[in-house]
Scaffold this motif. Structure first.
Motif, PDB file in Angstrom:
ATOM      1  N   ALA A 109      30.174  49.931  30.290  1.00 35.16           N
ATOM      2  CA  ALA A 109      31.353  50.296  29.506  1.00 35.16           C
ATOM      3  C   ALA A 109      32.043  49.028  29.031  1.00 35.16           C
ATOM      4  CB  ALA A 109      32.323  51.116  30.366  1.00 35.16           C
ATOM      5  N   ALA A 110      32.867  49.184  28.009  1.00 35.78           N
ATOM      6  CA  ALA A 110      33.783  48.121  27.616  1.00 35.78           C
ATOM      7  C   ALA A 110      35.041  48.316  28.465  1.00 35.78           C
ATOM      8  CB  ALA A 110      34.116  48.218  26.131  1.00 35.78           C
ATOM      9  N   LEU A 111      35.400  47.295  29.226  1.00 30.17           N
ATOM     10  CA  LEU A 111      36.551  47.340  30.118  1.00 30.17           C
ATOM     11  C   LEU A 111      37.715  46.621  29.466  1.00 30.17           C
ATOM     12  CD1 LEU A 111      37.936  47.758  32.934  1.00 30.17           C
ATOM     13  CD2 LEU A 111      36.933  45.536  33.579  1.00 30.17           C
ATOM     14  N   GLY A 112      38.818  47.327  29.310  1.00 27.64           N
ATOM     15  CA  GLY A 112      40.035  46.729  28.777  1.00 27.64           C
ATOM     16  C   GLY A 112      41.023  46.473  29.894  1.00 27.64           C
ATOM     17  N   LEU A 170      35.215  35.181  39.803  1.00 30.98           N
ATOM     18  CA  LEU A 170      35.332  34.151  38.771  1.00 30.98           C
ATOM     19  C   LEU A 170      35.578  34.745  37.391  1.00 30.98           C
ATOM     20  CD1 LEU A 170      32.328  31.917  39.909  1.00 30.98           C
ATOM     21  CD2 LEU A 170      34.750  31.649  40.479  1.00 30.98           C
ATOM     22  N   ALA A 171      35.392  36.047  37.238  1.00 33.13           N
ATOM     23  CA  ALA A 171      35.544  36.697  35.938  1.00 33.13           C
ATOM     24  C   ALA A 171      37.016  36.921  35.606  1.00 33.13           C
ATOM     25  CB  ALA A 171      34.799  38.033  35.928  1.00 33.13           C
ATOM     26  N   ALA A 172      37.350  36.736  34.348  1.00 32.79           N
ATOM     27  CA  ALA A 172      38.736  36.933  33.900  1.00 32.79           C
ATOM     28  C   ALA A 172      39.208  38.358  34.165  1.00 32.79           C
ATOM     29  CB  ALA A 172      38.859  36.592  32.418  1.00 32.79           C
ATOM     30  N   HIS A 173      38.330  39.344  33.950  1.00 28.63           N
ATOM     31  CA  HIS A 173      38.786  40.725  34.142  1.00 28.63           C
ATOM     32  C   HIS A 173      39.143  41.018  35.597  1.00 28.63           C
ATOM     33  CE1 HIS A 173      34.211  41.382  33.978  1.00 28.63           C
ATOM     34  NE2 HIS A 173      34.524  41.522  35.249  1.00 28.63           N
ATOM     35  N   SER A 182      35.940  43.248  28.108  1.00 26.92           N
ATOM     36  CA  SER A 182      34.666  42.711  28.587  1.00 26.92           C
ATOM     37  C   SER A 182      33.712  43.875  28.846  1.00 26.92           C
ATOM     38  CB  SER A 182      34.877  41.881  29.855  1.00 26.92           C
ATOM     39  OG  SER A 182      35.505  42.669  30.853  1.00 26.92           O
ATOM     40  N   MET A 183      32.470  43.556  29.128  1.00 29.08           N
ATOM     41  CA  MET A 183      31.472  44.580  29.441  1.00 29.08           C
ATOM     42  C   MET A 183      31.256  44.607  30.949  1.00 29.08           C
ATOM     43  SD  MET A 183      28.178  45.463  30.401  1.00 29.08           S
ATOM     44  CE  MET A 183      27.219  43.978  30.390  1.00 29.08           C
TER      45      MET A 183
END
Length: 163
Positions: A23-26, A58-61, A38-39
């Motif tokens: 999914a695209a995560l907002g 480490l991921a921004a999301h 992000s995906m």
């Protein structure tokens, strides 16, 4: 297990969520407050009627969800060259993200659901910077095709995830 009765659009929603794996995560940017997309791969935890993500620290999301748990996901059907793009089935999900403590009952359940869908990532579950995030869905906007859009409440979402 008895499957709850779902109307036609509810069954279409269930089928879409089961058929797709990402999914695209907002999220809201923890630094500036702007929108960030992000995906992410996702799994369905039928026992808790939640979605499960496995994300790197480490991921921004991941930082975004820790700072602001409200998230949105967009799941779309596969695009077909011979079909109108406006007829593409899709759902925008709203939810609240939480991170179960490693080793807790919620973590074990999330891990089990995620590995059932993505068994090849089992070694990643032992990496210290990765964590499971569960999404409690609070609402959705489903488009089952051109002219077939509707809002979906949390109770019907839970039924769709309970398959």
């Amino acid at each position: 297990m008895t499957t709850p009765h779902l109307p036609r659009l509810g069954l279409a929603l269930r089928a879409l969520l089961q058929a797709r794996r990402h999914a695209a995560l907002g999220t809201l940017d923890a630094q500036g407050g702007g929108a960030f997309v992000s995906m992410v791969p996702y799994a369905i935890d039928t026992a808790t009627q939640q979605l499960v993500l496995h994300v790197s620290g480490l991921a921004a999301h991941t930082a975004n969800m820790a700072a602001e748990p409200r998230v949105s996901l967009l799941v779309t059907a596969a695009d077909a060259d011979d079909a109108p793009v406006h007829d593409l089935a899709r759902v925008t999900l709203q939810g609240l993200a939480s991170t179960p403590a490693p080793g807790s009952a919620d973590w074990v359940t999330a891990r089990r659901a995620y590995l059932a869908r993505f068994p090849d990532v089992e070694p990643m579950t032992a990496l210290p910077d990765f964590r499971f995030v569960t999404l409690q869905l609070t609402g959705a906007r489903q488009v089952a095709g051109f002219g077939a859009a509707r809002s979906v409440g949390p109770d019907e979402l839970a039924q769709a995830l309970a398959a």
